[in-house]
Write an enzyme that holds these catalytic residues in place. Structure first.
Site, PDB file in Angstrom:
ATOM      1  N   ASP A  73     -13.644  18.596 -50.510  1.00 55.41           N
ATOM      2  CA  ASP A  73     -14.877  19.039 -49.954  1.00 55.41           C
ATOM      3  C   ASP A  73     -15.554  18.039 -49.389  1.00 55.41           C
ATOM      4  O   ASP A  73     -15.420  16.710 -49.682  1.00 55.41           O
ATOM      5  CB  ASP A  73     -15.723  19.457 -51.256  1.00 55.41           C
ATOM      6  CG  ASP A  73     -15.956  18.426 -52.279  1.00 55.41           C
ATOM      7  OD1 ASP A  73     -15.043  17.640 -52.423  1.00 55.41           O
ATOM      8  OD2 ASP A  73     -17.087  18.256 -52.724  1.00 55.41           O
ATOM      9  N   ASP A 102     -14.338  10.145 -45.451  1.00 58.13           N
ATOM     10  CA  ASP A 102     -14.778  10.612 -46.794  1.00 58.13           C
ATOM     11  C   ASP A 102     -14.543  12.112 -47.143  1.00 58.13           C
ATOM     12  O   ASP A 102     -15.187  12.915 -47.149  1.00 58.13           O
ATOM     13  CB  ASP A 102     -16.070  10.394 -47.174  1.00 58.13           C
ATOM     14  CG  ASP A 102     -16.653  10.393 -48.652  1.00 58.13           C
ATOM     15  OD1 ASP A 102     -15.701  10.404 -49.575  1.00 58.13           O
ATOM     16  OD2 ASP A 102     -17.752  10.723 -48.908  1.00 58.13           O
ATOM     17  N   GLU A 135     -16.387  17.178 -55.563  1.00 59.23           N
ATOM     18  CA  GLU A 135     -16.941  15.955 -55.648  1.00 59.23           C
ATOM     19  C   GLU A 135     -17.957  15.621 -55.063  1.00 59.23           C
ATOM     20  O   GLU A 135     -18.697  14.865 -55.702  1.00 59.23           O
ATOM     21  CB  GLU A 135     -15.565  14.900 -55.161  1.00 59.23           C
ATOM     22  CG  GLU A 135     -15.697  13.535 -55.685  1.00 59.23           C
ATOM     23  CD  GLU A 135     -16.782  12.473 -54.731  1.00 59.23           C
ATOM     24  OE1 GLU A 135     -16.941  11.729 -55.396  1.00 59.23           O
ATOM     25  OE2 GLU A 135     -17.240  13.226 -53.888  1.00 59.23           O
ATOM     26  N   HIS A 349     -20.836  10.291 -44.222  1.00 58.88           N
ATOM     27  CA  HIS A 349     -21.816  11.016 -44.443  1.00 58.88           C
ATOM     28  C   HIS A 349     -22.968  11.188 -43.528  1.00 58.88           C
ATOM     29  O   HIS A 349     -24.130  11.629 -43.267  1.00 58.88           O
ATOM     30  CB  HIS A 349     -22.917  10.916 -45.787  1.00 58.88           C
ATOM     31  CG  HIS A 349     -21.858  11.224 -46.895  1.00 58.88           C
ATOM     32  ND1 HIS A 349     -22.685  11.349 -48.148  1.00 58.88           N
ATOM     33  CD2 HIS A 349     -20.838  11.431 -47.159  1.00 58.88           C
ATOM     34  CE1 HIS A 349     -21.802  11.628 -49.140  1.00 58.88           C
ATOM     35  NE2 HIS A 349     -20.639  11.488 -48.724  1.00 58.88           N
TER      36      HIS A 349
END
Length: 376
Positions: A73, A102, A135, A349
């Site tokens: 995710d 990530d 997560e 992110h």
């Protein structure tokens, strides 16, 4: 033929698996692992109709047993991308996409490493993967629910490697051997609303809240230790919801977070906050949530082998570190020793999250050599 790490990473990036959506990401993982002979167990946990997708895969039945843990995710892409966030586009030897660092790139690197490893010789032991679809979100029904199932079914490994992007700027910078704990608290102090010109007819809750916050923030929690920086309490919000200048508000609220090292336990910090607030505001209400305890995997033989492999492949001696945010390693640490090593996380992110193709291949080589060093 060994699995190509770039092609697998692209397939994963083309799944828009923004928590709680999966969009086929775990199926991509399962298909790759099944082609290598792994037994796949699907482990959806959570409320009916909104279950978290989780996957456990294992090859081999004996020890030593190494587990790789990760998540498919990702956070929402947001705005400002020059490259499509879910296209898996390559531009100038760089792979772009939400989750590239990530941590879909890390998952692809480990699976590609396993495929190369198995092409060399028979497996001596067991390799497993714990991959969750939750997560980046609440983390309520992902890794934390899979681990009890693993224990009940005799699947707890001798060691777990988490593929989070641990390197700040360059491959080989950091191996995570622990994480700080995290506690959030929300404080509400009730008062009596009234006119500021008639304070005797009101009761200002701010005047109780501020001394409590002052005492909380002025205490030195600890000085840190050999593996952890000092614990830190940070106020994240103070709010009275009062747009008027001549009104004493009926209540005052504040939120805070403590990132604490292994000198503390979450429950003890919770009790301290509640007692401190009660001393200054007897009618206050405190809500706390502990998202994880601090943990440390004491550097030993396996961590030393990982560090040696990282240095051999990258030419850099990795720093053993415990900083940064939380990860699913906080759950795993209660079941077996765990360390984290993955890609460079500088773009995670952010818009145009990316990974250099050379880093992706280098991580694959590190994982491959670690499988050898682990004795599999």
């Amino acid at each position: 033929m060994p699995i190509d790490v770039v092609a697998l990473a692209q397939s994963l990036l083309r799944c828009a698996s923004v928590t709680p959506a999966d969009d086929g990401a775990l199926n991509v993982v399962a298909a790759a692992l099944e082609s290598l002979g792994f037994t796949i167990t699907w482990l959806p946990f959570g409320p009916e109709g909104a279950q978290t997708p989780n996957l456990f895969a294992r090859l081999g039945t004996s020890g030593p047993h190494l587990c790789f843990a990760g998540h498919t995710d990702v956070v929402p892409p947001g705005n400002g991308w020059r490259h499509e966030p879910f296209a898996g586009q390559i531009d100038d030897d760089t792979l772009y996409g939400r989750g590239a660092s990530d941590m879909k790139g890390g998952i692809a690197a480990f699976i590609a490493a396993v495929s190369s490893f198995l092409a060399r010789r028979p497996l001596n032991g067991s390799i497993s993967l714990l991959i969750t679809g939750d997560e980046e979100g609440p983390s309520r029904h992902g890794t934390c629910d899979v681990l009890p199932w693993m224990q009940e079914h005799g699947q707890v490994p001798d060691f777990c490697l988490v593929g989070e992007p641990t390197n700040p700027m360059r491959m080989g910078d950091v191996i995570k051997v622990g994480r700080r704990g995290s506690l959030n608290a929300h404080i509400t102090v009730q008062g009596v609303q009234g006119h500021v010109a008639y304070p005797h007819l009101a009761d200002n809750p701010i005047h109780y809240l501020l001394p409590a916050l002052t005492e909380l923030t002025t205490r030195v929690l600890d000085e840190g230790n050999a593996h952890f920086a000092p614990s830190s309490l940070q106020i994240t919000s103070i709010d009275v919801g009062n747009p008027a200048t001549n009104v004493i508000p009926p209540k005052a609220q504040a939120s805070l977070n403590i990132r604490f090292n292994d000198s503390h336990r979450g429950e003890a910090l919770k009790d301290w906050i509640e007692k401190t607030v009660a001393k200054h505001a007897s009618n206050a209400h405190v809500e706390t949530a502990i998202s994880g305890e601090a943990f440390l995997t004491e550097p030993g033989e396996i961590v030393e082998k990982l560090a040696h492999v990282v240095k051999r492949v990258t030419g850099r001696t990795p720093r053993l570190d415990t900083g940064g945010g939380t990860s699913d390693a906080r759950f795993i640490s209660a079941y077996c020793p765990v360390a984290e090593f993955g890609l460079v996380g500088a773009s995670m992110h952010k818009a145009d999250e990316h990974v250099a193709l050379c880093d992706l291949r280098q991580l694959t080589e590190i994982y491959l050599e670690f499988l050898e060093a682990f004795g599999l």
